[in-house]
Design a protein around this motif. Structure first.
Motif: not given
Length: 526
Positions: A388-391, A411-412, A416-422, A485-487
């Motif tokens: 998980l990555v916070a933005v 939160i995303f 490798q397959a996606q950056a999914l907003f959760v 792209k950043a994530a």
């Protein structure tokens, strides 16, 4: 209790979708008939995932499209004060500018005042594409006020999408009126499909000129909700189901809710955390009913994947919210300020601005596709790894906010397959009066404690060190890049550092959802 109701444990939920796959029906869920369309259609879907007529309805609707919520704004008008049911999680408050949660407003409006406000906002915020009536009571318990407002807006602002939210008790009686004014988005709050569960949530309903309580009340409400949903589906109206996750009461049961609303053609299912602070004055708050943790909320949402499509970007807005999701500009458009404004509703100007927004949106989609292609390399690290990555973002789908200015983080979940907003996490404002408030840092860390990194436009030395000490990597190398792209770029670098032995991947703990946060205005006044 229904003989067909199936429950699973929270332990099973945390194991993921596979552990409960026998509970949730797989397949469609898109379209306007139950079970039709593609399974990927919905909040995160695009034009390739759904019929053209459905895409046209959701492409610039920030609540029905996760992608659109980065770019388009909505507003609510508070014309519906009465309610026909009582919920243990609700306490309607008027003249309250310092709380950000459903059922709260600063000004109640007449239909005429509401229309004037909508036109004023739309002239100043051309990316405002959606008008909703969500209370502060129930829109259909106030049918004349609601439909008078919708009728005038249908005539005077034909480009604005019209929505309403309802508990569903009066819904079957109002479907013809909903369709008459081209209200093609309706949200129904459905917290149960088992009256035994419902009796723990709803003390009473007002039905057929009398107050009904207990299981009988919940049974009537359930039957009316299901009938209303089926009638809307048959008329081609897109429906979003809101469910409040109440630990120990309906958390496991929401899988059954998801399955039943999908059967009846629901377009989206929004599972929201209970707002349970005692200071809000709700029954649940005053009796100590807790809200879910971040992991508990995500576990239930993940377990429902494969059923009705999920919305995860809801902000549980006030009944008079204005602006992008996650922001509230309602104080700019109070009645006294509107009186001084020169309102010019220019359709051509609005369309030209929205064309620019659409170009920016397409650039975001292209940047995400490029980043996914670059992230597909085999680096020898576990291909199934997810973090998980916070933005920190001010909108436009970009990493464009200073850490100290954030009142929420998006939160995303990145792989490798996606950056999914959760989801999103509300936080205390770190910078107040131009200076960092170090005592706010622990609460911010708790809110994103399950994240491996936080992407920001800029960050000061002190919070940078505090975050790093907590195991959360502060990253400002992707300032003003598109979020996905950043994530994905950060994640590729993270995997490379693991592959080289520079660091060892460690799982993160749980995080604390700050539910129903008071605004900074209230905190400053305290």
């Amino acid at each position: 209790m229904s003989a067909n109701t199936t429950f699973v444990s929270i332990g099973d939920l945390k194991k993921g979708r596979q552990a409960v796959s026998e509970v949730v029906e797989t397949g469609g869920g898109c379209g306007t008939t139950g079970g039709s369309g593609k399974s990927s259609c919905g909040s995160s879907g695009g034009p390739d995932d759904m019929p053209a007529e459905i895409w046209d309805k959701v492409k610039n609707h920030p609540c029905y499209s996760e992608e659109a919520h980065h770019h388009y704004a909505r507003m609510h008008v508070a014309v519906a004060p009465a309610c026909n049911i009582q919920c243990n999680y609700c306490n309607r408050k008027y003249d309250c500018s310092n709380e950000s949660r459903p059922g709260v407003v600063s000004q109640k409006l007449t239909p005429e005042q509401a229309v004037k406000k909508v036109l004023a906002v739309a002239s100043e915020i051309p990316q405002m594409t959606v008008l909703g009536i969500a209370g502060p009571g129930d829109s259909l318990a106030n049918p004349k006020k609601t439909f008078d407002t919708m009728r005038m807006l249908h005539e005077q602002a034909p480009d604005i999408k019209l929505c309403l939210s309802t508990n569903g008790l009066a819904l079957p009686d109002q479907v013809d009126e909903i369709c008459k004014y081209n209200i093609d988005h309706v949200t129904i709050t459905i917290n149960m499909v088992d009256p035994e569960v419902g009796a723990k949530i709803y003390p009473w309903i007002f039905w057929d000129h009398r107050r009904v309580t207990g299981v009988e009340a919940a049974r009537i409400l359930h039957e009316r909700q299901m009938l209303g949903l089926e009638m809307l589906t048959a008329r081609g109206v897109l429906t979003k189901i809101n469910s409040v996750l109440i630990p120990g009461i309906n958390d496991e049961h929401l899988i059954e809710v998801n399955r039943e609303v999908k059967k009846r053609g629901a377009f989206l299912h929004n599972i929201m955390p209970l707002i349970s602070e005692a200071e809000h004055g709700t029954v649940f708050g005053l009796t100590g009913q807790r809200g879910p943790t971040a992991q508990e909320l995500k576990a239930v949402q993940d377990a429902c994947m494969g059923g009705a499509n999920l919305m995860r970007h809801c902000r549980q807005c006030r009944a008079d919210a204005v602006g992008l999701l996650g922001e509230d500009r309602s104080e700019e458009f109070t009645l006294d300020k509107i009186e001084e404004m020169e309102v010019v509703y220019d359709l051509d100007k609005r369309k030209a601005y929205q064309d620019q927004v659409e170009a920016e949106r397409q650039a975001q989609v292209a940047a995400k596709a490029d980043a996914l292609a670059a992230a597909a390399n085999d680096d020898g690290v576990d291909p199934d790894m997810k973090v998980l990555v916070a933005v920190a973002t001010e909108g436009h789908g970009k990493v464009n906010q200073h850490f100290g200015h954030a009142t929420e983080f998006q939160i995303f979940e990145v792989s490798q397959a996606q950056a999914l907003f959760v989801g999103h996490r509300r936080v205390d404002l770190y910078c107040q009066g131009g200076y960092g408030e170090d005592e706010q840092l622990p609460s911010i860390v708790k809110a994103i404690n399950d994240c491996h990194a936080v992407l920001v436009a800029k960050i000061g030395a002190c919070p940078r060190d505090e975050l790093a000490a907590a195991g959360i990597e502060p990253v400002d190398a992707y300032a003003h890049e598109f979020i996905e792209k950043a994530a994905l770029s950060w994640f590729s670098g993270y995997r490379q550092r693991i592959a080289s032995g520079e660091l060892v991947h460690q799982p993160r703990g749980d995080a604390q959802i700050r539910q129903g946060a008071f605004t900074g205005t209230a905190e400053a006044a305290a």
